[in-house]
Design a protein around this motif. Sequence first.
Motif, short mmCIF file in Angstrom:
data_model
loop_
_atom_site.label_atom_id
_atom_site.label_comp_id
_atom_site.label_asym_id
_atom_site.label_seq_id
_atom_site.Cartn_x
_atom_site.Cartn_y
_atom_site.Cartn_z
N ASP A 235 7.60 11.65 -44.55
CA ASP A 235 7.44 10.75 -45.39
C ASP A 235 8.09 9.39 -45.31
O ASP A 235 7.38 8.27 -45.31
CB ASP A 235 8.09 11.22 -46.75
CG ASP A 235 7.23 12.00 -47.62
OD1 ASP A 235 5.87 12.19 -47.22
OD2 ASP A 235 7.72 12.88 -48.43
N PHE A 236 9.07 9.54 -44.32
CA PHE A 236 9.78 8.12 -44.00
C PHE A 236 8.70 7.55 -43.02
O PHE A 236 8.63 6.19 -42.88
CB PHE A 236 11.11 8.07 -43.22
CG PHE A 236 11.61 6.83 -42.49
CD1 PHE A 236 12.01 5.93 -43.11
CD2 PHE A 236 11.23 6.70 -40.94
CE1 PHE A 236 12.36 4.66 -42.40
CE2 PHE A 236 11.68 5.59 -40.51
CZ PHE A 236 12.38 4.51 -41.15
N ARG B 231 6.12 2.88 -55.61
CA ARG B 231 4.69 3.22 -54.82
C ARG B 231 3.52 2.44 -55.53
O ARG B 231 2.59 1.75 -54.50
CB ARG B 231 4.44 4.74 -54.68
CG ARG B 231 5.54 5.33 -53.61
CD ARG B 231 4.99 6.86 -53.63
NE ARG B 231 6.18 7.55 -52.91
CZ ARG B 231 6.36 8.98 -53.09
NH1 ARG B 231 5.39 9.74 -53.71
NH2 ARG B 231 7.54 9.65 -52.94
N HIS C 264 12.38 1.64 -52.28
CA HIS C 264 11.77 3.13 -52.08
C HIS C 264 12.35 3.68 -51.10
O HIS C 264 12.60 4.95 -50.78
CB HIS C 264 10.36 2.90 -51.88
CG HIS C 264 9.50 4.36 -52.20
ND1 HIS C 264 10.14 5.16 -53.10
CD2 HIS C 264 8.70 5.02 -51.29
CE1 HIS C 264 9.44 6.33 -52.90
NE2 HIS C 264 8.42 6.13 -51.99
N LEU D 192 13.88 7.58 -50.12
CA LEU D 192 13.44 8.48 -49.12
C LEU D 192 14.25 8.97 -48.06
O LEU D 192 13.99 10.14 -47.22
CB LEU D 192 11.95 7.91 -48.37
CG LEU D 192 10.67 7.87 -49.12
CD1 LEU D 192 9.77 7.46 -48.46
CD2 LEU D 192 10.33 9.33 -49.52
N ILE E 170 2.32 9.57 -49.01
CA ILE E 170 3.61 10.04 -49.13
C ILE E 170 3.84 11.29 -50.11
O ILE E 170 3.13 11.11 -51.24
CB ILE E 170 4.56 8.80 -49.62
CG1 ILE E 170 4.61 7.82 -48.24
CG2 ILE E 170 5.96 9.35 -49.75
CD1 ILE E 170 5.29 6.62 -48.72
N GLN F 86 6.89 13.15 -51.04
CA GLN F 86 7.76 13.38 -51.54
C GLN F 86 7.75 12.67 -53.23
O GLN F 86 7.47 11.49 -53.36
CB GLN F 86 9.31 12.78 -50.92
CG GLN F 86 10.45 12.81 -51.82
CD GLN F 86 11.82 12.66 -50.85
OE1 GLN F 86 11.61 12.75 -49.62
NE2 GLN F 86 12.73 11.80 -51.47
N GLU G 182 8.39 10.49 -56.30
CA GLU G 182 9.35 9.37 -56.40
C GLU G 182 10.34 9.61 -57.70
O GLU G 182 9.98 9.92 -58.68
CB GLU G 182 8.44 7.95 -56.69
CG GLU G 182 9.18 6.86 -56.91
CD GLU G 182 8.27 5.70 -56.94
OE1 GLU G 182 8.82 4.73 -57.06
OE2 GLU G 182 7.01 5.68 -56.88
#
Length: 231
Positions: free
Chosen positions: A5-6, A70, A122, A126, A184, A186, A188
């Motif tokens: 995700d990063f 996001r 954000h 993460l 992404i 994960q 939030e």
Amino acid sequence: MLGQDFRRLWGAYAVSAAGSAVGMGALPLVALLVLGSSAFQVSVLAALSAVASGVIALPLGVRIEHQYKRPVMITADLARCVVLASVPVAMAFGGLTFTQLCIVGVLQTAASVAFGAASGAHLKALVRPEHRLRANSLFETTNWISVSAGPPVGGLLIGALGAAATMVVDALSFLGSALGIRRIRQPEPAPPAHAGTSHLGRDTLPVGSSSCGTQDCGRCSSTRCSLADPS
């Protein structure tokens, strides 16, 4: 180490930063080559973006602090895609004006500040605290390369592809960035609730504290701000 995700966020950030830098380098050339604008008008175009960055950064950072990040990033990317795409559309119909270029420059700057503030905040959600220094260095390196290489690349693209094609490519880069953020996975975390003025001043002042005077001020400073606090 930093996770998939990063890498998605970093990739979207890189595309967005490159698109911002190329676009800001291309707009003055469009004004010169397509509209025949004077040197004074080109200076006004650049100054409007710098002023917009300084005026918008702090209040926008305060607002974004309490929003899901996001959707803000995706909206900022789509907004830049639309406003930049309006330039070649106006050129195709013979309706491009200097006023439109000024509006595009200001709106792109506002969206860039919003994207930078949201992406920096954000990133903290993460990346684990022990990995934030490395993540921050990757974002800062990406930002530095974009700011340094973007404007001349914009000029080269206009020379090779023409002004209209360059603006289309730039607009599509933001669409790609939005799609990257959309991938992404994960969940939030919920944004923090509104607090008093002391919290506001502590968390959001660095967003507008950069004095570099470019559209990337909000981005680079907000990234540093968000990662500086390991909590």
